[in-house]
Design an enzyme around this catalytic site. Structure first.
Site, short mmCIF file in Angstrom:
data_model
loop_
_atom_site.label_atom_id
_atom_site.label_comp_id
_atom_site.label_asym_id
_atom_site.label_seq_id
_atom_site.Cartn_x
_atom_site.Cartn_y
_atom_site.Cartn_z
N ASP A 109 0.68 -1.14 -0.02
CA ASP A 109 0.09 -0.17 -0.02
C ASP A 109 0.67 1.35 -0.06
O ASP A 109 1.96 1.42 0.32
CB ASP A 109 -0.94 0.00 1.34
CG ASP A 109 -2.13 0.94 1.17
OD1 ASP A 109 -2.51 1.34 -0.34
OD2 ASP A 109 -2.66 1.42 2.01
N GLY A 110 0.31 2.35 -0.42
CA GLY A 110 0.97 3.61 -0.63
C GLY A 110 0.22 4.79 -0.19
O GLY A 110 -0.86 4.53 0.01
N GLU A 147 2.41 3.76 -4.21
CA GLU A 147 1.86 2.33 -4.42
C GLU A 147 2.78 1.33 -5.17
O GLU A 147 3.08 0.26 -4.89
CB GLU A 147 0.73 2.28 -5.44
CG GLU A 147 -0.50 3.11 -4.45
CD GLU A 147 -1.32 2.34 -3.47
OE1 GLU A 147 -0.93 1.04 -3.29
OE2 GLU A 147 -2.22 2.73 -3.07
N ASP A 169 -4.52 -2.51 -3.46
CA ASP A 169 -5.61 -1.72 -3.43
C ASP A 169 -5.42 -0.63 -4.78
O ASP A 169 -6.38 0.25 -4.71
CB ASP A 169 -6.26 -1.04 -2.15
CG ASP A 169 -5.23 -0.09 -1.86
OD1 ASP A 169 -4.42 0.35 -2.42
OD2 ASP A 169 -5.62 0.05 -0.42
N HIS A 224 -9.77 -0.55 2.59
CA HIS A 224 -10.53 -0.09 3.87
C HIS A 224 -11.82 -0.94 3.78
O HIS A 224 -12.87 -0.44 3.98
CB HIS A 224 -10.74 1.40 3.82
CG HIS A 224 -9.54 2.39 3.64
ND1 HIS A 224 -8.49 2.45 4.72
CD2 HIS A 224 -9.24 2.96 2.48
CE1 HIS A 224 -7.71 3.22 4.08
NE2 HIS A 224 -8.07 3.52 2.92
N ASP A 234 -1.74 -0.08 5.18
CA ASP A 234 -2.24 1.23 5.07
C ASP A 234 -2.00 1.99 6.40
O ASP A 234 -1.20 3.38 6.31
CB ASP A 234 -3.81 1.29 4.91
CG ASP A 234 -4.24 2.59 5.19
OD1 ASP A 234 -4.13 3.44 4.16
OD2 ASP A 234 -4.68 3.04 6.20
#
Length: 262
Positions: A109-110, A147, A169, A224, A234
């Site tokens: 994740d970024g 990301e 994501d 999320h 995250d």
């Protein structure tokens, strides 16, 4: 020594890689040391599928018997068919996740504050009961670059050629790697179909080079949405982006004037 017959299938509802496993050793690798793990043994795959399907995603409201009596027969049958399809679809998805057995799993994740702004990236690596978390960040960057950096750093940690599934994501990242965009950009001299420079070329080149060393699949997961490892990534990335001692993202800052918008 216990004389109880071992189960034929083990369903992991909550663990490192949820899915259906044929041996206790495989199941144990997914749940041992995993806080709040949920798993169960079964004699048949069908029972295991139902167990997983009961708690995957949002289940539709199931009308009570009294409520069903108020509906036309055609509507009642339609509702029953929809519920059966929901369970079947969820079970298929759960079984498909078992394709990850034997693969290195990397969740990524970024995050960036302002986009562009301070940014962070994170990866959680899982294999054979082992777990490693990696995180970093830059003082000025973009969400897309973070990301990508998460995937680059995750793959870069592998010391030999592996079968890998990278969960992200970011559809931007997944689609570029799985739909042939990067190959086309590479063949076109890093130009788009509109003959403009490809944004983030420096990172695409790094990611492409890393991916060539392994058998890599990129899979999209909704952010999320309760996926524990995605949420952890995250958390790590967001924490890094909040720091005030981050190094420069030279690839971004040096190319600020010429980079197309993302």
């Amino acid at each position: 020594m216990s004389s109880r017959r071992p189960y034929d299938f083990y369903a992991v509802k909550k663990g490192r890689v949820p899915g259906i496993y044929k041996t206790w050793a495989e199941c144990e690798a997914q749940v041992k040391g995993f806080a709040g793990a949920i798993f169960k043994g079964f004699r048949s795959r069908a029972e295991a599928k139902i167990f997983l399907a009961q708690d995957i995603g949002e289940q539709p409201h199931r009308a009570t018997r009294a409520e069903r009596k108020q509906l036309p027969a055609s509507r009642r049958e339609s509702d029953r068919a929809e519920e059966r399809e929901q369970i079947s679809r969820s079970a298929r998805n759960a079984e498909n996740r078992n394709d990850d057995a034997g693969r290195v799993i990397i969740y990524t994740d970024g995050s960036s504050v302002g986009n562009p702004g301070r940014g962070g990236y994170a990866a959680v690596m899982l294999f054979d009961g082992h777990r490693k978390e990696i995180a970093g960040g830059f003082r000025l960057t973009t969400n897309n670059r973070m990301e990508m950096m998460a995937a680059i750093v995750g793959l870069g940690m592998l010391k030999r050629s592996c079968a890998v599934t990278v969960y992200t994501d970011s559809k931007y990242l997944r689609d570029a790697m799985m739909h042939g965009w990067v190959t086309r950009w590479l063949e076109n001299g890093w130009r788009t179909r509109e003959d403009t420079p490809v944004a983030n070329q420096d990172l695409w080149m790094q990611l492409w080079e890393q991916a060539q060393k392994h058998d890599v699949q990129f899979e999209w997961v909704r952010g999320h949405a309760g996926n524990a490892e995605n949420e952890r990534c995250d958390e790590l990335a967001t924490s890094m982006s909040a720091r005030d001692d981050l190094p420069p993202d030279a690839g971004y800052e040096d190319g600020l004037m010429g980079e197309p918008g993302e």
